[in-house]
Design a protein around this motif. Structure first.
Motif, PDB file in Angstrom:
ATOM      1  N   LYS A 270     -42.599  44.687  95.160  1.00 11.78           N
ATOM      2  CA  LYS A 270     -42.081  44.443  96.693  1.00 11.78           C
ATOM      3  C   LYS A 270     -40.696  44.110  96.762  1.00 11.78           C
ATOM      4  O   LYS A 270     -40.121  43.198  95.912  1.00 11.78           O
ATOM      5  CB  LYS A 270     -42.946  43.826  97.291  1.00 11.78           C
ATOM      6  N   ALA A 271     -39.928  44.644  97.605  1.00 12.35           N
ATOM      7  CA  ALA A 271     -38.609  44.273  97.798  1.00 12.35           C
ATOM      8  C   ALA A 271     -38.545  42.587  98.437  1.00 12.35           C
ATOM      9  O   ALA A 271     -39.344  42.255  98.984  1.00 12.35           O
ATOM     10  CB  ALA A 271     -37.749  45.025  98.915  1.00 12.35           C
ATOM     11  N   ALA A 291     -34.355  44.499 100.909  1.00 15.39           N
ATOM     12  CA  ALA A 291     -34.096  45.774 100.690  1.00 15.39           C
ATOM     13  C   ALA A 291     -34.111  46.102  99.107  1.00 15.39           C
ATOM     14  O   ALA A 291     -34.480  47.027  98.514  1.00 15.39           O
ATOM     15  CB  ALA A 291     -32.575  46.009 100.731  1.00 15.39           C
ATOM     16  N   ARG A 292     -33.833  44.745  98.527  1.00 18.10           N
ATOM     17  CA  ARG A 292     -33.750  45.223  96.768  1.00 18.10           C
ATOM     18  C   ARG A 292     -35.100  44.998  96.305  1.00 18.10           C
ATOM     19  O   ARG A 292     -35.755  43.715  96.556  1.00 18.10           O
ATOM     20  CB  ARG A 292     -32.529  44.178  96.449  1.00 18.10           C
ATOM     21  N   PHE A 293     -35.438  45.643  95.177  1.00 19.70           N
ATOM     22  CA  PHE A 293     -36.716  45.623  94.433  1.00 19.70           C
ATOM     23  C   PHE A 293     -36.757  45.944  93.029  1.00 19.70           C
ATOM     24  O   PHE A 293     -35.769  46.092  92.445  1.00 19.70           O
ATOM     25  CB  PHE A 293     -37.481  46.440  95.139  1.00 19.70           C
ATOM     26  N   ASN A 407     -41.207  49.719 100.259  1.00 18.31           N
ATOM     27  CA  ASN A 407     -40.056  48.566 100.472  1.00 18.31           C
ATOM     28  C   ASN A 407     -39.668  48.373 101.794  1.00 18.31           C
ATOM     29  O   ASN A 407     -38.367  47.849 101.901  1.00 18.31           O
ATOM     30  CB  ASN A 407     -39.108  48.731  99.441  1.00 18.31           C
ATOM     31  N   LEU A 408     -40.079  48.992 102.662  1.00 15.39           N
ATOM     32  CA  LEU A 408     -39.834  48.868 104.054  1.00 15.39           C
ATOM     33  C   LEU A 408     -40.612  47.702 104.875  1.00 15.39           C
ATOM     34  O   LEU A 408     -40.666  47.812 106.122  1.00 15.39           O
ATOM     35  CB  LEU A 408     -39.884  50.347 104.819  1.00 15.39           C
ATOM     36  N   GLY A 409     -41.350  47.049 104.039  1.00 13.39           N
ATOM     37  CA  GLY A 409     -42.382  46.013 104.739  1.00 13.39           C
ATOM     38  C   GLY A 409     -43.532  46.618 105.422  1.00 13.39           C
ATOM     39  O   GLY A 409     -44.158  45.981 106.079  1.00 13.39           O
TER      40      GLY A 409
END
Ligand code: OOG
Ligand code: NI
Length: 456
Positions: A270-271, A291-293, A407-409
């Motif tokens: 996960k980011a 954002a970064r993962f 990865n957008l939560g």
């Protein structure tokens, strides 16, 4: 005029990929952990499977495997995308494929910049999945105008990289010094910036429309959002992740585990929620951005249009009833995919995958003695020719959407109507994207022509 020695695009790409990997390792230390884990899994897999190791060596894949990466970025304007196309061209990377992700609730469309020739792929297959934000999908006109105005003010390229791109176009190449400067300057476009270019209120308004919009619009550049090493055994790598403190995504995207791996299987962590500073008046207010993962992938056989149609249908069937997140999904996927042959010879003879043909030692010995009308299947059956899977070098839209979403939560599933617009994407890019099937077909055809020529 004296002849100038230019550095080959393959070499510039290899240097750039290495520099990018070093930068991301220092920015996101868990990426370094993943790279080490994958190298260990790959060494163990090769040691346990000599036939696989031999095939990798035969197809020039052995040297590239531990270097192999893809990355991803997202840009905001047509001009940014068009300049990226010219930047990647310096490294022998061209746009391949069109991916519409709006159907999956992500307001972007994308291509992959990558090398296409067999020798270039063998040298270093570095690829970058590149997405263009579709501001036209923001419903609120005022917000859309605000995003456009913010994007219009930024320049994601250094002056020097612009000059070097032009120099490359004019001169037909870059000298050693120019290539070094190019790599350093190009890297700046992909660097992370912890300072947003907007205030917290603007960030929140854009994030409320879609978190991805805030990610693209609110920063100085299109930070590389992940870099993915290639593993030879994604299940082993996934199982080893928790012990290294990496929380993997629950489900591996793509096809199930098979004896003959097909297409692409991917999993990610996960980011990270990272501290950032908003620009509030003269001051800075702290906040966070996600954002970064990290991601790993296993690549397998490139499927023909017929094979791909089977894949798409089977995947849809497995996901039809309860999606792809429940506990039973992995088993359901394996069950559904049992309908597709899992044997290299059957996949080849049924025209479901692309293969590279090569003479065996017996075939070389038989040169000049084989009847010209002997079919390929006969040559293979007689042990004169060996057929190896051609590796899938591209991406899968359903998987990419799954990676974006995770990865957008979580939970975010804004549905946009299906509206692929390849023509608009190509207009923004300033070029057509290459057809991936035609590229695999050419690799296969070239290998057949070489076999026929050598047999005489
Ligand atoms: C790109 C996601 C797609 C993949 O491996 O499918 C991708 C992104 O999140 O920007 O990288
Ligand atoms: Ni990826």
């Amino acid at each position: 005029m004296t002849a100038t020695a230019f550095v080959s695009p393959d070499e510039i790409r290899a240097r750039f990929a290495r520099a990018m990997s070093e930068m991301y390792r220092s920015e996101v230390p868990q990426y370094g952990t993943l790279v080490e884990l994958v190298a260990e899994v790959n060494a163990a897999t090769r040691a346990a499977d000599p036939a696989l190791a031999a095939r990798l060596a035969r197809n020039d894949e052995l040297a590239r495997i531990d270097l192999e990466r893809h990355g991803a970025i997202r840009v905001g304007t047509a001009a940014e995308l068009a300049t990226l196309r010219r930047l990647f061209a310096v490294m022998g990377m061209v746009p391949v494929g069109y991916y519409d992700l709006s159907v999956a609730g992500v307001p972007v469309h994308s291509t992959a910049f990558r090398p296409v020739e067999a020798a270039a792929l063998a040298a270093n297959p570095f690829r970058v999945f590149t997405s263009l934000l579709r501001l036209e999908l923001i419903e609120d006109a005022a917000l859309r105008a605000r995003a456009e105005a913010i994007l219009a003010r930024r320049d994601i390229f250094t002056d020097r990289v612009r000059r070097l791109i032009q120099r490359h176009a004019d001169a037909g190449g870059l000298t050693a010094d120019e290539a070094d400067a190019f790599v350093a300057e190009a890297l700046e476009t992909f660097r992370w910036h912890g300072e947003a270019t907007v205030d917290a209120e603007t960030y929140r308004a854009l994030a409320a429309a879609h978190r991805l919009i805030a990610d693209v619009v609110c920063f100085r550049g299109p930070h590389i959002n992940h870099l993915t090493p290639r593993t030879l055994d994604i299940d082993a790598a996934q199982a080893a992740m928790p012990a290294r403190g990496i929380a993997a995504k629950a489900v591996i995207e793509g096809p199930p585990r098979r004896r003959v791996p097909i297409l692409l299987r991917q999993t990610s962590f996960k980011a990270l929620e990272e501290p950032i500073l908003f620009l509030d008046g003269d001051g800075r207010t702290p906040g966070t951005h996600t954002a970064r993962f990290g991601e790993i992938e296993q690549r397998g056989l490139a499927l023909t249009p017929a094979g791909r149609a089977r894949y798409d249908a089977l995947l849809a069937e497995a996901r039809a009833d309860s999606g792809s997140t429940d506990a039973g999904y992995a088993a359901r996927l394996e069950e559904v995919f049992a309908a597709l042959p899992d044997d290299a010879d059957a996949l080849r003879r049924e025209g479901l995958g692309y293969f590279r043909y090569e003479l065996t030692a017996a075939g070389r010995a038989a040169a000049g003695t084989v009847a010209r009308d002997t079919t390929l299947d006969e040559l293979v059956a007689r042990g004169l020719v060996v057929a190896d899977p051609i590796v899938y070098e591209d991406f899968l839209p359903v998987s990419a959407a799954g990676i974006f979403q995770s990865n957008l939560g979580g939970g975010e599933q804004k549905a946009y109507a299906a509206n692929a617009n390849r023509a608009a994407f190509e207009a923004a890019l300033g070029a057509a994207v290459a057809d991936e099937f035609a590229l695999y077909q050419a690799l296969q055809d070239d290998s057949i022509a070489a076999v026929r020529a050598a047999l005489g």
